[in-house]
Design an enzyme around this catalytic site. Structure first.
Site, PDB file in Angstrom:
ATOM      1  N   ASN A   1      -5.537   2.552 -12.627  1.00  0.00           N
ATOM      2  CA  ASN A   1      -4.564   1.582 -12.124  1.00  0.00           C
ATOM      3  C   ASN A   1      -3.167   2.147 -12.309  1.00  0.00           C
ATOM      4  OD1 ASN A   1      -3.552  -0.979 -11.187  1.00  0.00           O
ATOM      5  ND2 ASN A   1      -3.016  -1.469 -13.308  1.00  0.00           N
TER       6      ASN A   1
ATOM      7  N   ASP B   1      -3.927  -4.526 -18.022  1.00  0.00           N
ATOM      8  CA  ASP B   1      -3.036  -3.383 -18.262  1.00  0.00           C
ATOM      9  C   ASP B   1      -3.173  -2.832 -19.677  1.00  0.00           C
ATOM     10  OD1 ASP B   1      -2.054  -3.873 -15.641  1.00  0.00           O
ATOM     11  OD2 ASP B   1      -0.635  -5.327 -16.432  1.00  0.00           O
TER      12      ASP B   1
ATOM     13  N   GLY C   1       0.793  -1.229   0.000  1.00  0.00           N
ATOM     14  CA  GLY C   1       0.000   0.000   0.000  1.00  0.00           C
ATOM     15  C   GLY C   1       0.823   1.276   0.000  1.00  0.00           C
ATOM     16  N   SER C   2       2.062   1.213  -0.505  1.00  0.00           N
ATOM     17  CA  SER C   2       2.846   2.461  -0.526  1.00  0.00           C
ATOM     18  C   SER C   2       2.221   3.484  -1.470  1.00  0.00           C
ATOM     19  CB  SER C   2       4.310   2.188  -0.892  1.00  0.00           C
ATOM     20  OG  SER C   2       4.427   1.778  -2.227  1.00  0.00           O
ATOM     21  N   ASN C   3       1.566   3.023  -2.532  1.00  0.00           N
ATOM     22  CA  ASN C   3       0.876   3.976  -3.419  1.00  0.00           C
ATOM     23  C   ASN C   3      -0.350   4.573  -2.743  1.00  0.00           C
ATOM     24  OD1 ASN C   3       2.078   4.282  -6.247  1.00  0.00           O
ATOM     25  ND2 ASN C   3       2.301   2.081  -5.819  1.00  0.00           N
TER      26      ASN C   3
ATOM     27  N   MET D   1      -4.274  -7.179  -7.365  1.00  0.00           N
ATOM     28  CA  MET D   1      -3.812  -8.260  -8.237  1.00  0.00           C
ATOM     29  C   MET D   1      -4.922  -9.072  -8.906  1.00  0.00           C
ATOM     30  SD  MET D   1      -0.675  -7.656  -8.110  1.00  0.00           S
ATOM     31  CE  MET D   1       0.132  -9.050  -8.899  1.00  0.00           C
TER      32      MET D   1
ATOM     33  N   HIS E   1       0.794   0.950 -12.968  1.00  0.00           N
ATOM     34  CA  HIS E   1       1.531  -0.218 -13.451  1.00  0.00           C
ATOM     35  C   HIS E   1       3.022   0.136 -13.515  1.00  0.00           C
ATOM     36  CE1 HIS E   1       2.215  -3.955 -15.559  1.00  0.00           C
ATOM     37  NE2 HIS E   1       3.016  -3.285 -16.362  1.00  0.00           N
TER      38      HIS E   1
ATOM     39  N   GLY F   1      -9.234  -5.704 -19.968  1.00  0.00           N
ATOM     40  CA  GLY F   1      -7.988  -6.422 -20.251  1.00  0.00           C
ATOM     41  C   GLY F   1      -6.995  -6.290 -19.112  1.00  0.00           C
TER      42      GLY F   1
ATOM     43  N   GLU G   1       6.382   6.307  -8.958  1.00  0.00           N
ATOM     44  CA  GLU G   1       4.949   5.986  -8.816  1.00  0.00           C
ATOM     45  C   GLU G   1       4.286   6.900  -7.799  1.00  0.00           C
ATOM     46  OE1 GLU G   1       4.643   1.199  -9.776  1.00  0.00           O
ATOM     47  OE2 GLU G   1       4.699   1.833  -7.691  1.00  0.00           O
TER      48      GLU G   1
HETATM   49  C1  GRF Z   1       3.414  -1.133  -7.551  1.00  0.00           C
HETATM   50  O1  GRF Z   1       4.696  -1.305  -8.087  1.00  0.00           O
HETATM   51  C2  GRF Z   1       2.378  -1.014  -8.623  1.00  0.00           C
HETATM   52  O2  GRF Z   1       2.841  -0.395  -9.776  1.00  0.00           O
HETATM   53  C3  GRF Z   1       2.057  -2.451  -8.910  1.00  0.00           C
HETATM   54  O3  GRF Z   1       2.105  -3.089  -7.657  1.00  0.00           O
HETATM   55  C4  GRF Z   1       2.970  -2.374  -6.780  1.00  0.00           C
HETATM   56  C5  GRF Z   1       2.176  -2.021  -5.557  1.00  0.00           C
HETATM   57  O4  GRF Z   1       2.935  -1.465  -4.548  1.00  0.00           O
HETATM   58  N1  GRF Z   1       0.787  -2.543  -9.599  1.00  0.00           N
HETATM   59  P1  GRF Z   1       2.259  -0.867  -3.241  1.00  0.00           P
HETATM   60  O5  GRF Z   1       1.375  -1.943  -2.628  1.00  0.00           O
HETATM   61  O6  GRF Z   1       1.490   0.362  -3.620  1.00  0.00           O
HETATM   62  O7  GRF Z   1       3.412  -0.539  -2.339  1.00  0.00           O
END
Ligand code: GRF
Length: 192
Positions: free
Chosen positions: A110, A148, A13-15, A93, A112, A146, A177
């Site tokens: 999303n 990505d 969950g870093s994003n 995922m 990627h 699809g 990101e």
């Molecule tokens: C990221 O690299 C994202 O691009 C990919 O999965 C990873 C998720 O990282 N889809 P996080 O859980 O947000 O740290």
């Protein structure tokens, strides 16, 4: 009016954290109203709870990879009740299908870890390294049915450096990101 976001993730969950941070420092006039994960152990759930954001585990009925249509339909209904404007997939995922796509057209994003359309699918940073690419990066795109394949919203480039390992390359992609996702959310909101 604050934009109402929901975040779905399967891992650290870093994003999602980068979205929280962008809200806190005023880059995003938004609120994360709910976080969901298909993985009860995922740290993304803990990040949400630490912030006081409702965090729920999605019941995928024992399927390892499938995102059951009933689960998607129930989630779509819940997110409509919550008046969610945008759904952000952040390391989620499983493939999203009609129940969510039809309920939230052009409202599911999303992130990627590659410059799509290059290297779709899992562990895209490893794919870039193995292919000997000189540069890779990350992409935020609209989600379609699809893997990505949806329209690109924004990308950031990352060079592949001599001596890069899968870990070092992924770490540098993640730095980008965390800058890109909040910016791409703003861009998607401007296009609504
Ligand atoms: C990221 O690299 C994202 O691009 C990919 O999965 C990873 C998720 O990282 N889809 P996080 O859980 O947000 O740290």
């Amino acid at each position: 009016m604050k934009t109402r976001l929901a975040v779905l993730g399967s891992g650290s969950g870093s994003n999602c954290q980068s979205i929280f941070n962008a809200i806190d420092d005023g880059r995003l006039n938004a609120e994360v109203v709910a976080v969901y994960s298909d993985n009860p152990e995922a740290y993304i759930l803990e990040r949400a709870r630490l912030r006081g954001v409702p965090a729920e585990v999605l019941d995928c009925r024992g399927y390892k990879n499938k995102f059951p249509l009933e689960t998607q339909a129930a989630l779509a209904e819940r997110l409509q009740e919550l008046r969610v404007d945008l759904i952000c997939l952040a390391g989620f995922m499983r493939l999203v299908k009609a129940p969510l796509l039809e309920a939230f057209p052009r409202r599911i994003l999303n992130i990627h870890p590659a410059l799509l359309p290059a290297f779709p699918g899992v562990e895209a940073w490893k794919q870039a390294l193995q292919a000997g690419a000189a540069r890779t990066g990350c992409t935020v795109h609209y989600v379609d049915a699809g893997m990505d394949t949806g329209e690109v919203i924004m990308q950031a480039q990352v060079p592949v450096l001599p001596g890069d390992t899968a870990e070092s390359l992924h770490a540098r992609i993640q730095v980008q990101e965390h800058i890109l996702y909040p910016a791409a959310i703003l861009s998607a909101l401007a296009r609504l």
